[in-house]
Design an enzyme around this catalytic site. Structure first.
Site, PDB file in Angstrom:
ATOM      1  N   HIS A   1       0.781  -1.256   0.013  1.00  0.00           N
ATOM      2  CA  HIS A   1       0.053  -0.135   0.051  1.00  0.00           C
ATOM      3  C   HIS A   1       0.917   1.401  -0.027  1.00  0.00           C
ATOM      4  O   HIS A   1       0.560   2.405   0.304  1.00  0.00           O
ATOM      5  CB  HIS A   1      -1.057   0.100   1.216  1.00  0.00           C
ATOM      6  CG  HIS A   1      -1.589  -1.211   1.419  1.00  0.00           C
ATOM      7  ND1 HIS A   1      -2.845  -1.649   0.736  1.00  0.00           N
ATOM      8  CD2 HIS A   1      -1.221  -2.333   2.170  1.00  0.00           C
ATOM      9  CE1 HIS A   1      -3.183  -2.910   1.404  1.00  0.00           C
ATOM     10  NE2 HIS A   1      -2.197  -3.326   2.035  1.00  0.00           N
TER      11      HIS A   1
ATOM     12  N   LYS B   1      16.196  21.103 -12.163  1.00  0.00           N
ATOM     13  CA  LYS B   1      15.494  20.071 -12.362  1.00  0.00           C
ATOM     14  C   LYS B   1      16.301  18.732 -13.101  1.00  0.00           C
ATOM     15  O   LYS B   1      17.057  19.138 -13.978  1.00  0.00           O
ATOM     16  CB  LYS B   1      14.455  20.031 -13.004  1.00  0.00           C
ATOM     17  CG  LYS B   1      13.250  21.055 -12.213  1.00  0.00           C
ATOM     18  CD  LYS B   1      12.396  19.906 -11.536  1.00  0.00           C
ATOM     19  CE  LYS B   1      11.246  19.552 -12.122  1.00  0.00           C
ATOM     20  NZ  LYS B   1      10.354  18.615 -11.577  1.00  0.00           N
TER      21      LYS B   1
ATOM     22  N   SER C   1      15.066  20.930 -17.199  1.00  0.00           N
ATOM     23  CA  SER C   1      13.679  21.519 -17.598  1.00  0.00           C
ATOM     24  C   SER C   1      14.276  22.779 -18.302  1.00  0.00           C
ATOM     25  O   SER C   1      15.389  23.525 -17.984  1.00  0.00           O
ATOM     26  CB  SER C   1      13.139  21.824 -16.248  1.00  0.00           C
ATOM     27  OG  SER C   1      12.293  23.006 -16.302  1.00  0.00           O
TER      28      SER C   1
ATOM     29  N   GLU D   1       9.428   7.549 -17.663  1.00  0.00           N
ATOM     30  CA  GLU D   1       7.871   7.930 -17.724  1.00  0.00           C
ATOM     31  C   GLU D   1       7.536   7.700 -19.009  1.00  0.00           C
ATOM     32  O   GLU D   1       6.382   7.303 -19.481  1.00  0.00           O
ATOM     33  CB  GLU D   1       7.968   9.624 -17.472  1.00  0.00           C
ATOM     34  CG  GLU D   1       8.078   9.893 -16.050  1.00  0.00           C
ATOM     35  CD  GLU D   1       8.001  11.516 -15.979  1.00  0.00           C
ATOM     36  OE1 GLU D   1       8.084  11.870 -14.832  1.00  0.00           O
ATOM     37  OE2 GLU D   1       8.664  12.488 -16.809  1.00  0.00           O
TER      38      GLU D   1
END
Ligand code: ARG
Length: 465
Positions: free
Chosen positions: A164, A291, A285, A298
């Site tokens: 979980h 970043k 970025s 992804e």
């Protein structure tokens, strides 16, 4: 039919047609734009067919030789990018056949004896897909080897295991990597199983009913290294279940990559800080200078949706088709090609990326220390001292509550305090409450103890050798 007539699609079939096909319909029905990538399989299948026609006395040895010569030239032209693919000739099959006839005359026109594009295309797709499966097997094995490398290096590295997404019990990071090795090993098994059904010969089924020529289908199957022939001509030309099965196996492999991706993304976020990906797999970025984004995992997660979409597309393509061949089946190619391309690219990049993961064992261990990860171990300890498990569970829940109230881990409670929850607790409890003790205790087949991890690594290595 004269060879130049093949240049005009409207006349390619027969004198039956009284008007040419409109440009719109030509574009709509043509598949050469994408099926030309089947050219190697198409030539390979044609050569095996021609050799069999000759050995059965259906065409002459000279015709066979002419066909071989012509095909060799065509293969060269395609490889050098000199082949003139014509939209008017609809697909890869008619393009190659027309060029062959241009090059070798009547022998080219005899090639299609006892054959239809229906059994031809089914053969081509199977031959092509077999090759793709073999490439995918190599890539799946590379990825497993990269994961095994990490597993071996990190048999002792402690990771909080989650259920979980809450800290559950400590696990070896190596054990965690081995979970993915198991998944990809099953993917490889599935691919091998699919390959057995892909690798069967439709040629000889002709349009749908078989042919009146005395073809030797077994000979063609052997020449093409196939495991036998398709036994029913109607089924041979019409079903694409082999392509669907492949896409299903590919979807599962992508789902496994996607789960791994999700973990990599979480682990490299600031809140976890468990790993770093090599810079060449991340992007910056354009606005936020600090970043480093995990674009590769992804994208893999995103591309999984695309492959699963192809699976649904192919199933839907098949579901309403009456026997035998229908033009619907031309729509099998783009999803199938894209599935193979996407899976291959993804596996290739993951094998490399996994090899470049930097693990931050301290961050993992710190995180494991924050979630009372050894609470189960304390309960098991009390069971060994004679308590029924349910009572032990309840006792430990009280101890966890007390530790939480003080914002410390269960393992950080002093002995006298622990003893307030149960008098059977003594000094030896701290070994049990340690992350390392918890790991070592799970020395059972399939468990997370480092000794088990090393044993599994060796077994997988032997399997992949
Ligand atoms: N381009 C077609 C396909 O991909 C080849 C088979 C066409 N057969 C036919 N009878 N129209 O399925």
């Amino acid at each position: 039919m004269s060879s130049n007539q093949l240049d005009h699609k409207s006349q390619a079939w027969s004198a039956l047609f009284s008007e040419p096909m409109s440009d719109l319909v030509k574009r709509y029905t043509s598949s050469v734009g994408f099926d030309k990538r089947l050219w190697r399989a198409d030539i390979q299948g044609s050569l095996a067919h021609a050799a069999m026609l000759a050995s059965q006395g259906i065409i002459s040895a000279e015709d066979r030789a002419a066909i071989e010569r012509g095909m060799q030239q065509i293969a060269g032209e395609i490889e050098r990018g000199e082949f003139d693919w014509k939209l008017d000739l609809e697909d890869v099959h008619l393009n190659i056949e027309a060029r062959l006839t241009q090059l070798v005359g009547d022998a080219g026109k005899r090639l299609h004896t006892g054959r239809s594009r229906n059994d031809q295309v089914a053969t081509d797709v199977r031959l092509w897909l077999r090759g793709e499966i073999d490439l995918i097997q190599g890539l799946l094995s590379d990825l497993q080897k990269a994961l095994l490398q990490l597993a071996e290096q990190h048999a002792e590295t402690i990771l909080p295991g989650f259920t979980h997404l809450q800290v559950a019990q400590p696990v070896s990071f190596g054990h965690h990597m081995l979970a993915y090795v198991e998944m990809f090993a099953r993917d490889a098994e599935r691919m091998a199983d699919v390959r057995r059904r892909v690798n069967r010969l439709p040629l000889g089924a002709a349009a749908l009913a078989g042919t009146s020529y005395p073809l030797d289908r077994e000979q063609v199957a052997r020449a093409l290294d196939m495991d036998g022939i398709c036994q029913n001509s109607l089924d041979a030309v019409s079903d694409r279940d082999f392509a669907i099965e492949f896409t299903a196996a590919a979807s599962l492999a992508m789902v496994h990559v996607s789960r791994l991706s999700e973990e990599l993304i979480l682990w490299m976020s600031q809140n976890f800080g468990f790993i770093e990906l090599a810079d060449r797999f991340t992007t910056g970025s354009s606005i936020m200078p600090q970043k480093k984004n995990p674009d590769v995992p992804e994208l893999a997660r995103g591309k999984t949706g695309r492959v699963v979409g192809h699976l649904v597309g192919l199933l839907t393509l098949m579901k309403g088709q009456p026997l035998a061949y229908n033009k619907d089946n031309q729509e099998d190619k783009e999803p199938l090609f894209d599935t193979a391309d996407t899976l291959k690219d993804t596996l290739r990049i993951f094998a490399e990326m996994v090899g470049g993961i930097t693990v931050r064992p301290q961050a993992m261990e710190q995180a494991a220390l924050r979630g009372h990860a050894t609470a189960t171990d304390l309960a098991d300890y009390l069971v060994k001292k004679g308590l029924p498990f349910r009572d032990a569970h309840e006792t430990v829940a009280h101890a966890v509550k007390a530790a939480s109230a003080r914002q410390i881990d269960l393992a950080q409670l002093p002995l006298d305090e622990l003893q307030r929850f149960h008098p059977a607790i003594s000094e030896d409890v701290f070994q049990v409450l340690s992350l390392r003790g918890s790991l070592d205790a799970r020395d059972i087949a399939g468990g997370t103890a480092p000794a088990q991890v090393r044993r599994q690594v060796a077994l997988h290595r032997a399997r992949l050798a």
